[in-house]
Design an enzyme around this catalytic site. Structure first.
Site, PDB file in Angstrom:
ATOM      1  N   LYS A   7       0.741  -1.335   0.062  1.00 52.56           N
ATOM      2  CA  LYS A   7       0.166   0.094   0.005  1.00 52.56           C
ATOM      3  C   LYS A   7       0.810   1.291   0.192  1.00 52.56           C
ATOM      4  O   LYS A   7       2.066   1.401   0.559  1.00 52.56           O
ATOM      5  CB  LYS A   7      -0.783  -0.077   1.145  1.00 52.56           C
ATOM      6  CG  LYS A   7      -1.980  -1.077   1.394  1.00 52.56           C
ATOM      7  CD  LYS A   7      -2.616  -1.063   2.648  1.00 52.56           C
ATOM      8  CE  LYS A   7      -3.730  -2.124   2.849  1.00 52.56           C
ATOM      9  NZ  LYS A   7      -4.783  -1.820   1.786  1.00 52.56           N
TER      10      LYS A   7
ATOM     11  N   ARG B 137     -10.429 -11.546   1.759  1.00 55.57           N
ATOM     12  CA  ARG B 137     -11.099 -12.713   1.236  1.00 55.57           C
ATOM     13  C   ARG B 137     -10.385 -13.912   1.128  1.00 55.57           C
ATOM     14  O   ARG B 137     -11.216 -14.901   1.240  1.00 55.57           O
ATOM     15  CB  ARG B 137     -11.642 -12.261  -0.218  1.00 55.57           C
ATOM     16  CG  ARG B 137     -10.490 -12.008  -1.242  1.00 55.57           C
ATOM     17  CD  ARG B 137     -10.926 -11.352  -2.536  1.00 55.57           C
ATOM     18  NE  ARG B 137     -10.898  -9.961  -2.054  1.00 55.57           N
ATOM     19  CZ  ARG B 137     -11.190  -9.001  -2.970  1.00 55.57           C
ATOM     20  NH1 ARG B 137     -11.485  -9.271  -4.224  1.00 55.57           N
ATOM     21  NH2 ARG B 137     -11.246  -7.685  -2.467  1.00 55.57           N
TER      22      ARG B 137
END
Length: 500
Positions: free
Chosen positions: A265, A339
């Site tokens: 990120k 996920r």
């Protein structure tokens, strides 16, 4: 902070000794003869005060009132939402005072029912919340007691008890989400769960890397392999219902820090990725509330907890892993790791034969773009479950919004190299993430709450919100099966025989 519920008359309210008296004013007000009622009437008539939600008027040592300070707080239409706004504004106004004992009067409200009282208690708790765990000097909470005054106890007690239980759950959820990642590792999160296991009705089991490997949770393990911190798979059980009753399962994403992995990120605001275990924190908070409220149902909480780090062992874009379900996953972006841990937890949930499964996750920035910080995104394969969650969001003022799950949204997850890719394109990112999870939730009623926009606030108000603990608790309470009336026994007529 202690809460107490009490029935008080207007005269007794004026005579009650306290550091601050908060009087909620909503709708039409009667012309009472006590000092506080006269104050309200005069202030409204003079135009110095209006009962619009959040408006305040303060007085210091007014004549005829034992309280040191009096705050008139406008409560608008008297709805739970307006009550929350009014009480929050009043409590914030008292923050920088020396008030230790506060009397909160709901007596002037046309109806002070369960939802009103619950909203008032939760607003008090939210406005006075303090984080101090990692500060060198403990932050003192000056306010010690809030006495909630109502005109009648029967219609208020249940809401008061629910509010106090929820306040404890919210405080726990905020505490763990607010902690820096080095003070909230997967191991520490597991210990927080074990501490909950000391409360009535709650049992806890914690699985480590060996047990998780034995279960075949290859997707979960793949995310954890780039970190020095060992993963933990936390199983909480609240047994309040009949032994044979199928449980509701809550799954909380427990990424205790998310660098994005190899797909790292940007540095700006990466510190906020300590909140990436907001789903796990909400499950812990919900179980804390369950221990207080003791509803008659069975609930299981699953928390796959690990860090997502970019060391030499970390998964790489293009790697293919095998999930617990046997499905293979091509990892196109290591920053779509939530996920990957949730899918194995969903497969684990199958063995519990659940009546419903709800996963909660700070999953996608796309959901923040879609819904902001007002409503959580809700996806479900079951209409009844979706309706129950939406109703719980409305009743708890912890709102969600149902999002679509059309089959066409899954097209972007197709890949030549595995059964499914872990990301699709930018368009509809919150939906395609939900479509990925749906592949692993086909054997039970399932819903997914994307709380990326609601679990924390940035900027000057930076910190965890504790959401969606209120929504989850209201949903669970709505799932309590009504007690069956005992079967009536017939009295045999004279001369008639009854069969054994």
């Amino acid at each position: 902070m202690d809460f107490e519920l009490k029935t008080l008359t207007p005269a007794r309210i004026c005579a009650e000794k306290c550091d601050a008296l908060i009087v909620l004013v909503a709708g039409e007000t009667g012309a009472g003869t006590d000092a506080v009622s006269k104050m309200v009437t005069l202030a409204l008539k003079a135009g110095d005060f209006e009962n619009k939600a959040g408006k305040l008027l303060s007085a210091y040592r007014p004549e005829g009132v034992a309280a040191t300070r009096v705050l008139l707080a406008g409560a608008g239409d008297g709805s739970a939402k307006s009550i929350r706004t009014a009480v929050h504004a009043a409590m914030v106004a008292l923050k920088n005072t020396n008030a230790r004992r506060v009397l909160l009067s709901l007596c002037a409200l046309p109806q002070a029912g369960q939802e009103t009282v619950r909203a008032a208690v939760l607003a008090c708790a939210d406005a006075t919340y303090l984080y101090s765990t990692t500060k060198s000097k403990p932050v003192e909470q000056k306010l010690k007691q809030v006495l909630v005054a109502v005109a009648s106890l029967p219609g208020s007690r249940a809401g008061f008890d629910k509010g106090v239980g929820l306040a404890k759950g919210l405080a726990l959820a905020k505490e763990w989400a607010n902690r820096p990642a080095n003070h909230a590792t997967p191991t520490m999160l597991a210990q927080a769960a074990r501490d909950l296991g000391k409360l009535p009705g709650i049992k806890v089991e914690v699985l480590g890397p060996k047990e998780v490997a034995k279960l075949g949770m290859g997707s979960f393990m793949a995310v954890a392999q780039g970190s020095e911190e060992p993963l933990r798979f936390i199983v909480l059980r609240y047994d309040g219902g009949a032994k044979a009753e199928a449980p509701v399962v809550l799954i909380g994403k427990g990424i205790t820090f998310d660098t994005g992995g190899i797909s790292i990120k940007p540095a700006a605001e990466m510190d906020e990725m300590k909140y990436d275990m907001g789903g796990a924190a909400s499950v812990l908070g919900t179980f804390r509330a369950l221990a207080e409220l003791q509803p008659a149902l069975n609930v299981v909480g699953l928390i796959p907890a690990c860090e997502n780090m970019p060391d030499g062992r970390a998964i790489k874009p293009g790697d293919v892993v095998t999930s617990m379900s046997g499905q293979t996953i091509e990892i196109l972006n290591t920053d779509a790791e939530g996920r990957l841990v949730l899918c194995d937890a969903l497969t684990y949930a199958e063995r519990l034969k659940p009546r419903a499964v709800v996963d909660i996750a700070t999953l996608t920035g796309a959901c923040v773009i879609a819904l902001g910080g007002v409503r959580s995104g809700m996806f479900s394969s079951d209409d009844a479950l979706a309706q129950a969650l939406a109703a719980a969001g409305d009743s708890s003022l912890d709102l969600c919004w149902r999002m679509p799950l059309d089959d066409e949204y899954a097209d972007g997850l197709k890949t030549h190299f595995a059964d499914v890719a872990n990301v699709a394109g930018r368009a509809g990112g919150a939906i395609t993430a939900a479509k990925f999870l749906q592949r692993f939730a086909g054997k039970f009623p399932w819903a997914h709450l994307d709380i990326a926009g609601t679990a924390w606030k940035s900027g000057a108000a930076k910190g965890a919100t504790g959401r969606p603990v209120p929504l989850l608790v209201d949903f669970l309470l709505s799932q309590v099966q009504p007690a069956r009336a005992p079967a009536k026994t017939r009295t045999p007529k004279a001369g008639a025989r009854s069969r054994a």
